[in-house]
Design a protein around this motif. Structure first.
Motif, PDB file in Angstrom:
ATOM      1  N   GLU A 179      57.424  48.352  36.474  1.00 43.92           N
ATOM      2  CA  GLU A 179      56.191  48.471  37.247  1.00 43.92           C
ATOM      3  C   GLU A 179      55.787  47.170  37.929  1.00 43.92           C
ATOM      4  O   GLU A 179      54.945  47.183  38.820  1.00 43.92           O
ATOM      5  CB  GLU A 179      55.051  48.953  36.333  1.00 43.92           C
ATOM      6  CG  GLU A 179      55.243  50.370  35.831  1.00 43.92           C
ATOM      7  CD  GLU A 179      54.028  50.872  35.068  1.00 43.92           C
ATOM      8  OE1 GLU A 179      53.099  50.057  34.867  1.00 43.92           O
ATOM      9  OE2 GLU A 179      54.020  52.037  34.680  1.00 43.92           O
ATOM     10  N   ASN A 180      56.367  46.062  37.530  1.00 42.11           N
ATOM     11  CA  ASN A 180      56.038  44.782  38.173  1.00 42.11           C
ATOM     12  C   ASN A 180      56.903  44.506  39.402  1.00 42.11           C
ATOM     13  O   ASN A 180      56.669  43.540  40.120  1.00 42.11           O
ATOM     14  CB  ASN A 180      56.203  43.635  37.170  1.00 42.11           C
ATOM     15  CG  ASN A 180      55.200  43.739  36.032  1.00 42.11           C
ATOM     16  OD1 ASN A 180      54.056  44.122  36.238  1.00 42.11           O
ATOM     17  ND2 ASN A 180      55.646  43.416  34.826  1.00 42.11           N
ATOM     18  N   ARG A 262      46.862  49.846  48.555  1.00 40.94           N
ATOM     19  CA  ARG A 262      47.797  49.323  47.559  1.00 40.94           C
ATOM     20  C   ARG A 262      47.610  47.831  47.361  1.00 40.94           C
ATOM     21  O   ARG A 262      47.607  47.342  46.225  1.00 40.94           O
ATOM     22  CB  ARG A 262      49.237  49.616  47.999  1.00 40.94           C
ATOM     23  CG  ARG A 262      50.293  49.265  46.953  1.00 40.94           C
ATOM     24  CD  ARG A 262      51.642  49.806  47.372  1.00 40.94           C
ATOM     25  NE  ARG A 262      52.177  49.077  48.489  1.00 40.94           N
ATOM     26  CZ  ARG A 262      52.933  47.980  48.386  1.00 40.94           C
ATOM     27  NH1 ARG A 262      53.214  47.496  47.195  1.00 40.94           N
ATOM     28  NH2 ARG A 262      53.410  47.387  49.449  1.00 40.94           N
ATOM     29  N   GLU A 265      44.361  47.191  45.388  1.00 39.71           N
ATOM     30  CA  GLU A 265      44.548  47.449  43.956  1.00 39.71           C
ATOM     31  C   GLU A 265      45.365  46.341  43.293  1.00 39.71           C
ATOM     32  O   GLU A 265      45.083  45.944  42.159  1.00 39.71           O
ATOM     33  CB  GLU A 265      45.236  48.808  43.764  1.00 39.71           C
ATOM     34  CG  GLU A 265      44.362  49.997  44.150  1.00 39.71           C
ATOM     35  CD  GLU A 265      45.113  51.303  44.041  1.00 39.71           C
ATOM     36  OE1 GLU A 265      46.349  51.263  43.779  1.00 39.71           O
ATOM     37  OE2 GLU A 265      44.498  52.375  44.223  1.00 39.71           O
ATOM     38  N   TYR A 266      46.360  45.847  44.020  1.00 41.85           N
ATOM     39  CA  TYR A 266      47.197  44.784  43.448  1.00 41.85           C
ATOM     40  C   TYR A 266      46.383  43.513  43.214  1.00 41.85           C
ATOM     41  O   TYR A 266      46.455  42.905  42.134  1.00 41.85           O
ATOM     42  CB  TYR A 266      48.371  44.507  44.385  1.00 41.85           C
ATOM     43  CG  TYR A 266      49.206  43.318  43.983  1.00 41.85           C
ATOM     44  CD1 TYR A 266      50.122  43.414  42.946  1.00 41.85           C
ATOM     45  CD2 TYR A 266      49.079  42.100  44.651  1.00 41.85           C
ATOM     46  CE1 TYR A 266      50.891  42.314  42.571  1.00 41.85           C
ATOM     47  CE2 TYR A 266      49.841  41.002  44.294  1.00 41.85           C
ATOM     48  CZ  TYR A 266      50.739  41.116  43.254  1.00 41.85           C
ATOM     49  OH  TYR A 266      51.496  40.035  42.890  1.00 41.85           O
ATOM     50  N   TRP A 267      45.599  43.101  44.221  1.00 38.99           N
ATOM     51  CA  TRP A 267      44.816  41.877  44.062  1.00 38.99           C
ATOM     52  C   TRP A 267      43.705  42.046  43.033  1.00 38.99           C
ATOM     53  O   TRP A 267      43.370  41.089  42.303  1.00 38.99           O
ATOM     54  CB  TRP A 267      44.229  41.456  45.409  1.00 38.99           C
ATOM     55  CG  TRP A 267      45.268  40.913  46.336  1.00 38.99           C
ATOM     56  CD1 TRP A 267      45.707  41.454  47.511  1.00 38.99           C
ATOM     57  CD2 TRP A 267      46.026  39.716  46.153  1.00 38.99           C
ATOM     58  NE1 TRP A 267      46.686  40.678  48.071  1.00 38.99           N
ATOM     59  CE2 TRP A 267      46.901  39.594  47.263  1.00 38.99           C
ATOM     60  CE3 TRP A 267      46.052  38.732  45.175  1.00 38.99           C
ATOM     61  CZ2 TRP A 267      47.791  38.533  47.402  1.00 38.99           C
ATOM     62  CZ3 TRP A 267      46.941  37.666  45.309  1.00 38.99           C
ATOM     63  CH2 TRP A 267      47.783  37.574  46.417  1.00 38.99           C
ATOM     64  N   ASN A 268      43.097  43.228  42.942  1.00 33.05           N
ATOM     65  CA  ASN A 268      42.102  43.466  41.900  1.00 33.05           C
ATOM     66  C   ASN A 268      42.716  43.363  40.510  1.00 33.05           C
ATOM     67  O   ASN A 268      42.108  42.805  39.582  1.00 33.05           O
ATOM     68  CB  ASN A 268      41.469  44.843  42.094  1.00 33.05           C
ATOM     69  CG  ASN A 268      40.559  44.898  43.298  1.00 33.05           C
ATOM     70  OD1 ASN A 268      40.066  43.862  43.760  1.00 33.05           O
ATOM     71  ND2 ASN A 268      40.320  46.090  43.822  1.00 33.05           N
ATOM     72  N   GLU A 269      43.919  43.900  40.380  1.00 30.92           N
ATOM     73  CA  GLU A 269      44.604  43.820  39.091  1.00 30.92           C
ATOM     74  C   GLU A 269      44.945  42.383  38.735  1.00 30.92           C
ATOM     75  O   GLU A 269      44.775  41.950  37.586  1.00 30.92           O
ATOM     76  CB  GLU A 269      45.872  44.668  39.128  1.00 30.92           C
ATOM     77  CG  GLU A 269      46.626  44.708  37.814  1.00 30.92           C
ATOM     78  CD  GLU A 269      47.881  45.552  37.891  1.00 30.92           C
ATOM     79  OE1 GLU A 269      48.614  45.607  36.895  1.00 30.92           O
ATOM     80  OE2 GLU A 269      48.122  46.153  38.964  1.00 30.92           O
ATOM     81  N   GLN A 270      45.405  41.611  39.742  1.00 34.68           N
ATOM     82  CA  GLN A 270      45.741  40.215  39.483  1.00 34.68           C
ATOM     83  C   GLN A 270      44.498  39.403  39.108  1.00 34.68           C
ATOM     84  O   GLN A 270      44.534  38.572  38.190  1.00 34.68           O
ATOM     85  CB  GLN A 270      46.407  39.603  40.723  1.00 34.68           C
ATOM     86  CG  GLN A 270      47.789  40.158  41.016  1.00 34.68           C
ATOM     87  CD  GLN A 270      48.789  39.826  39.934  1.00 34.68           C
ATOM     88  OE1 GLN A 270      48.760  38.742  39.350  1.00 34.68           O
ATOM     89  NE2 GLN A 270      49.673  40.756  39.641  1.00 34.68           N
ATOM     90  N   SER A 271      43.379  39.652  39.818  1.00 28.96           N
ATOM     91  CA  SER A 271      42.156  38.914  39.508  1.00 28.96           C
ATOM     92  C   SER A 271      41.612  39.283  38.132  1.00 28.96           C
ATOM     93  O   SER A 271      41.121  38.419  37.391  1.00 28.96           O
ATOM     94  CB  SER A 271      41.091  39.188  40.579  1.00 28.96           C
ATOM     95  OG  SER A 271      40.767  40.562  40.620  1.00 28.96           O
ATOM     96  N   SER A 272      41.709  40.566  37.748  1.00 27.02           N
ATOM     97  CA  SER A 272      41.252  40.966  36.414  1.00 27.02           C
ATOM     98  C   SER A 272      42.109  40.339  35.329  1.00 27.02           C
ATOM     99  O   SER A 272      41.598  39.932  34.277  1.00 27.02           O
ATOM    100  CB  SER A 272      41.265  42.491  36.295  1.00 27.02           C
ATOM    101  OG  SER A 272      42.579  42.992  36.443  1.00 27.02           O
ATOM    102  N   ARG A 273      43.413  40.213  35.585  1.00 25.37           N
ATOM    103  CA  ARG A 273      44.286  39.558  34.609  1.00 25.37           C
ATOM    104  C   ARG A 273      43.934  38.088  34.465  1.00 25.37           C
ATOM    105  O   ARG A 273      43.922  37.545  33.343  1.00 25.37           O
ATOM    106  CB  ARG A 273      45.744  39.711  35.031  1.00 25.37           C
ATOM    107  CG  ARG A 273      46.321  41.112  34.828  1.00 25.37           C
ATOM    108  CD  ARG A 273      47.783  41.146  35.244  1.00 25.37           C
ATOM    109  NE  ARG A 273      48.362  42.470  35.043  1.00 25.37           N
ATOM    110  CZ  ARG A 273      49.616  42.788  35.352  1.00 25.37           C
ATOM    111  NH1 ARG A 273      50.421  41.868  35.878  1.00 25.37           N
ATOM    112  NH2 ARG A 273      50.064  44.011  35.149  1.00 25.37           N
TER     113      ARG A 273
END
Length: 317
Positions: A179-180, A262, A265-273
């Motif tokens: 998935e990465n 897309r 969602e990717y940048w939101n996921e990276q910022s949450s991590r």
């Protein structure tokens, strides 16, 4: 051997040929599923939703790869790439070489076989409308090019479409395994934009400049001439080109909207991590460290040699 060239025309007997190859396609579908996709699924342990999408993309990767190679071989050997004028010269192209006719019949057989496969593969009800719409669009376009004697233009357009679809479904397969890894989605995005530009260019070249210059401009359904007399009218020609441009623009708009969603969602996921990592490191730094000189046994702290860690008071003699 004597130099005689045999060409073919469509007719009712094509339906029998298509029916035969529908059964062949069902058998090949089952072989790919049994000996390739099912074995990979057992190793990946995917969920039901991902399992269904993995099977769909796996089947389409095999089909699109075969069709791209086959279609590229046909257009090169027939000279449609080296001589673009052959796409509209001598229209209507009523008589077909064997490999062109055989390619179209196999394409129709494959997309017709996809209808019973919806039942055999136990596709979820939510996915059935989308897949039916995709199958219907392919059948309409392929059958339209075949019956309206636009087979040469149809071959080039199918080659471009299948090439973009191959990269998309290949990217989905790689994403399901890791998935990465989304690099192939970026490759698909580039290929998709390039194929849309080539598709639009071909439409303008054939409809705007090619068909209006055909010598036989009279309507003659018996000889397969359906379009050239219409494209002689500049108003009709411009209307068709406008519709084609609007359709391609809508496709590109959906594509751009999908890419923006897309990436968001990717940048939101990276910022949450990053926030989760920063919070965890802050908690670790703020947490006090407790050090005991011994070990606990039944709620009592004892030293390593078994004695109490408290210092003993010496009694006076």
């Amino acid at each position: 051997a004597d130099g005689e060239l045999i060409q073919y025309h469509y007719g009712l007997k094509d339906l029998v040929t298509i029916l035969f190859y529908i059964f062949i396609a069902i058998i090949l579908h089952a072989v790919v599923q049994e000996y390739a996709l099912d074995k990979i699924n057992r190793r990946l342990h995917l969920s039901k939703v991902k399992h269904s999408k993995f099977n769909e993309s796996g089947q389409l990767v095999a089909f699109h790869l075969t069709s791209v190679i086959w279609c590229l071989y046909v257009v090169v050997t027939e000279g449609y790439v080296s001589n673009p004028r052959s796409l509209w010269e001598n229209y209507p192209h009523v008589y077909l070489p064997f490999q062109v006719k055989y390619f179209y019949l196999c394409q129709l057989a494959y997309w017709l076989h996809a209808l019973p496969e919806l039942y055999f593969q136990k596709v979820r009800k939510e996915e059935i409308p989308r897949q039916l719409r995709c199958i219907a669009l392919y059948l309409v376009h392929i059958a339209g090019a075949y019956l309206l004697n636009l087979t040469r233009l149809g071959l080039i357009l199918l080659l471009l479409q299948y090439l973009a679809e191959f990269f998309f479904h290949m990217a989905r397969l790689v994403y399901f395994t890791d998935e990465n890894n989304e690099k192939l989605f970026n490759v698909w995005a580039v290929v998709f934009v390039v194929t849309r530009l080539f598709t639009l260019t071909l439409y303008i070249l054939v409809i705007g400049f090619g068909l209006p210059r055909v010598e036989n401009q009279a309507l003659d359904p018996e000889r397969g001439n359906f379009f050239s007399f219409l494209f002689n009218n500049i108003l009709f020609r411009m209307s068709v080109l406008l519709l084609v441009c609007l359709f391609q623009a809508s496709v590109m708009w959906r594509f751009i909207h999908f890419q923006l969603r897309r990436w968001r969602e990717y940048w939101n996921e990276q910022s949450s991590r990053k926030r989760a990592t920063a919070t965890a490191s802050t908690k670790q730094q703020a947490k006090p460290l407790k050090r005991d000189s011994g070990y606990h046994e039944n709620g009592v702290v004892k030293a390593e040699n078994g004695t109490s860690p408290r210092t003993k008071k010496l009694k006076s003699p």
